[in-house]
Design a protein around this motif. Structure first.
Motif, PDB file in Angstrom:
ATOM      1  N   SER A 175      10.142  -3.774  -4.286  1.00  0.00           N
ATOM      2  CA  SER A 175       9.253  -3.065  -3.370  1.00  0.00           C
ATOM      3  C   SER A 175       9.946  -1.873  -2.719  1.00  0.00           C
ATOM      4  O   SER A 175       9.358  -0.800  -2.569  1.00  0.00           O
ATOM      5  CB  SER A 175       8.724  -4.010  -2.294  1.00  0.00           C
ATOM      6  N   THR A 176      11.204  -2.048  -2.327  1.00  0.00           N
ATOM      7  CA  THR A 176      11.970  -0.957  -1.735  1.00  0.00           C
ATOM      8  C   THR A 176      12.224   0.139  -2.768  1.00  0.00           C
ATOM      9  O   THR A 176      12.116   1.333  -2.466  1.00  0.00           O
ATOM     10  CB  THR A 176      13.301  -1.473  -1.158  1.00  0.00           C
ATOM     11  N   LYS A 177      12.527  -0.265  -3.996  1.00  0.00           N
ATOM     12  CA  LYS A 177      12.726   0.716  -5.065  1.00  0.00           C
ATOM     13  C   LYS A 177      11.436   1.483  -5.331  1.00  0.00           C
ATOM     14  O   LYS A 177      11.457   2.706  -5.479  1.00  0.00           O
ATOM     15  CB  LYS A 177      13.188   0.010  -6.344  1.00  0.00           C
ATOM     16  N   TRP A 212      -5.175   5.690   8.646  1.00  0.00           N
ATOM     17  CA  TRP A 212      -6.231   6.253   9.480  1.00  0.00           C
ATOM     18  C   TRP A 212      -7.353   5.287   9.839  1.00  0.00           C
ATOM     19  O   TRP A 212      -8.290   5.658  10.540  1.00  0.00           O
ATOM     20  CB  TRP A 212      -6.821   7.482   8.797  1.00  0.00           C
ATOM     21  N   THR A 213      -7.277   4.049   9.379  1.00  0.00           N
ATOM     22  CA  THR A 213      -8.339   3.078   9.637  1.00  0.00           C
ATOM     23  C   THR A 213      -7.747   1.680   9.764  1.00  0.00           C
ATOM     24  O   THR A 213      -6.641   1.423   9.277  1.00  0.00           O
ATOM     25  CB  THR A 213      -9.385   3.106   8.504  1.00  0.00           C
ATOM     26  N   LYS A 214      -8.498   0.795  10.377  1.00  0.00           N
ATOM     27  CA  LYS A 214      -8.083  -0.610  10.455  1.00  0.00           C
ATOM     28  C   LYS A 214      -8.655  -1.405   9.271  1.00  0.00           C
ATOM     29  O   LYS A 214      -8.336  -2.564   9.103  1.00  0.00           O
ATOM     30  CB  LYS A 214      -8.514  -1.229  11.778  1.00  0.00           C
ATOM     31  N   SER A 215      -9.501  -0.770   8.454  1.00  0.00           N
ATOM     32  CA  SER A 215     -10.107  -1.448   7.304  1.00  0.00           C
ATOM     33  C   SER A 215      -9.146  -1.427   6.121  1.00  0.00           C
ATOM     34  O   SER A 215      -9.388  -0.766   5.103  1.00  0.00           O
ATOM     35  CB  SER A 215     -11.432  -0.778   6.934  1.00  0.00           C
ATOM     36  N   VAL A 216      -8.035  -2.145   6.283  1.00  0.00           N
ATOM     37  CA  VAL A 216      -7.038  -2.240   5.226  1.00  0.00           C
ATOM     38  C   VAL A 216      -6.619  -3.693   5.022  1.00  0.00           C
ATOM     39  O   VAL A 216      -6.691  -4.503   5.952  1.00  0.00           O
ATOM     40  CB  VAL A 216      -5.767  -1.379   5.499  1.00  0.00           C
ATOM     41  N   TYR A 217      -6.243  -3.978   3.812  1.00  0.00           N
ATOM     42  CA  TYR A 217      -5.600  -5.242   3.455  1.00  0.00           C
ATOM     43  C   TYR A 217      -4.184  -4.908   3.029  1.00  0.00           C
ATOM     44  O   TYR A 217      -3.916  -3.803   2.574  1.00  0.00           O
ATOM     45  CB  TYR A 217      -6.297  -5.914   2.260  1.00  0.00           C
ATOM     46  N   TYR A 218      -3.297  -5.895   3.119  1.00  0.00           N
ATOM     47  CA  TYR A 218      -1.918  -5.711   2.653  1.00  0.00           C
ATOM     48  C   TYR A 218      -1.649  -6.704   1.537  1.00  0.00           C
ATOM     49  O   TYR A 218      -2.099  -7.854   1.587  1.00  0.00           O
ATOM     50  CB  TYR A 218      -0.928  -5.943   3.800  1.00  0.00           C
ATOM     51  N   GLY A 219      -0.919  -6.247   0.530  1.00  0.00           N
ATOM     52  CA  GLY A 219      -0.566  -7.095  -0.592  1.00  0.00           C
ATOM     53  C   GLY A 219       0.874  -6.898  -0.986  1.00  0.00           C
ATOM     54  O   GLY A 219       1.390  -5.788  -0.964  1.00  0.00           O
ATOM     55  N   ARG A 220       1.533  -7.991  -1.316  1.00  0.00           N
ATOM     56  CA  ARG A 220       2.937  -7.958  -1.715  1.00  0.00           C
ATOM     57  C   ARG A 220       3.032  -8.200  -3.218  1.00  0.00           C
ATOM     58  O   ARG A 220       2.492  -9.179  -3.740  1.00  0.00           O
ATOM     59  CB  ARG A 220       3.710  -9.030  -0.949  1.00  0.00           C
ATOM     60  N   VAL A 221       3.716  -7.307  -3.903  1.00  0.00           N
ATOM     61  CA  VAL A 221       3.912  -7.434  -5.343  1.00  0.00           C
ATOM     62  C   VAL A 221       4.967  -8.519  -5.573  1.00  0.00           C
ATOM     63  O   VAL A 221       6.011  -8.532  -4.959  1.00  0.00           O
ATOM     64  CB  VAL A 221       4.351  -6.084  -5.957  1.00  0.00           C
ATOM     65  N   ARG A 222       4.638  -9.448  -6.481  1.00  0.00           N
ATOM     66  CA  ARG A 222       5.556 -10.564  -6.772  1.00  0.00           C
ATOM     67  C   ARG A 222       6.302 -10.316  -8.052  1.00  0.00           C
ATOM     68  O   ARG A 222       5.945  -9.572  -8.887  1.00  0.00           O
ATOM     69  CB  ARG A 222       4.787 -11.867  -6.914  1.00  0.00           C
TER      70      ARG A 222
END
Length: 157
Positions: free
Chosen positions: A44-46, A147-157
Motif C-alpha cells: 500500500s505504501t509502495k 470533498w465529501t463524507k460519502s466515501v468508503y475505505y478499502g484495504r488491498v490484501r
C-alpha cells in the motif's frame, strides 16, 4: 527511508538505561518521525508512492497508464507496480478490498466515492484527509482534499 544507527557507535554514547532499552527492542534504532521498516515495505505504501510519482499525468477515460489514467486505472497501475493485482473498475476494486472504517483508515488504503451503494470514483489515501487520484476529463493526477463524507475505505490484501 528509514534511518538506522549502528549499535556499537550508539553504545559508546548511550547511558545504561538507553543500552538496556536498545537491547530490549532488538538493537535497531529508528530516527524520530521515520517509518518503521514494516510500514516502509508495505504494498500500500509502495502504491501510494507510485501514484504520487504520476502527478500531472492527464486523465483519459479507460486508461491504465503508464502516462494517462482514469481513476481506477491509476489505482490498478499503482498497486500492480507494488506487486498487487486489482480488478479494473472502481466498483470491482471496492468489492475486492477489505472494508475499513474511517477511524481505521491508513495511508495507502483506497478511498471509494459512492452514491447510495454505487461506487463511482476511487483514489489512494495519502493521509491528512487527502487522496491521490485522477479526477476527470480535462484534469490531471493530483493530491486533493477529500470533498465529501460519502466515501468508503478499502484495504488491498
Amino acid at each position: 527511508m528509514t534511518a538506522q544507527v549502528h549499535v556499537p557507535s550508539l553504545l559508546a554514547r548511550a547511558g545504561t538505561a538507553s543500552v538496556l532499552t536498545l537491547a530490549a527492542v532488538g538493537g535497531t534504532v529508528l530516527a524520530p518521525g521515520g517509518a518503521t521498516e514494516a510500514q516502509a515495505a508495505t504494498p500500500s505504501t509502495k502504491a501510494l508512492k507510485v501514484a504520487a510519482s504520476k502527478k500531472g499525468s492527464p486523465y483519459r477515460w479507460g486508461a491504465t497508464g503508464p502516462n494517462r489514467f482514469d481513476c481506477s486505472g491509476l489505482t490498478l497501475y499503482s498497486f500492480k507496480k507494488a506487486g498487487k493485482k486489482l480488478p479494473r473498475t472502481a466498483q470491482q476494486q471496492y468489492n475486492k478490498t477489505k472494508h475499513v472504517s474511517s477511524s481505521k483508515r491508513k495511508r495507502g488504503d483506497l478511498v471509494f466515492f459512492h452514491s447510495g451503494r454505487s461506487v463511482y470514483h476511487v483514489g489512494i489515501y495519502a493521509g491528512k484527509g487527502k487522496i491521490w487520484h485522477s479526477p476527470r476529463t480535462g484534469s490531471v493526477v493530483r493530491l486533493e482534499k477529500i470533498w465529501t463524507k460519502s466515501v468508503y475505505y478499502g484495504r488491498v490484501r
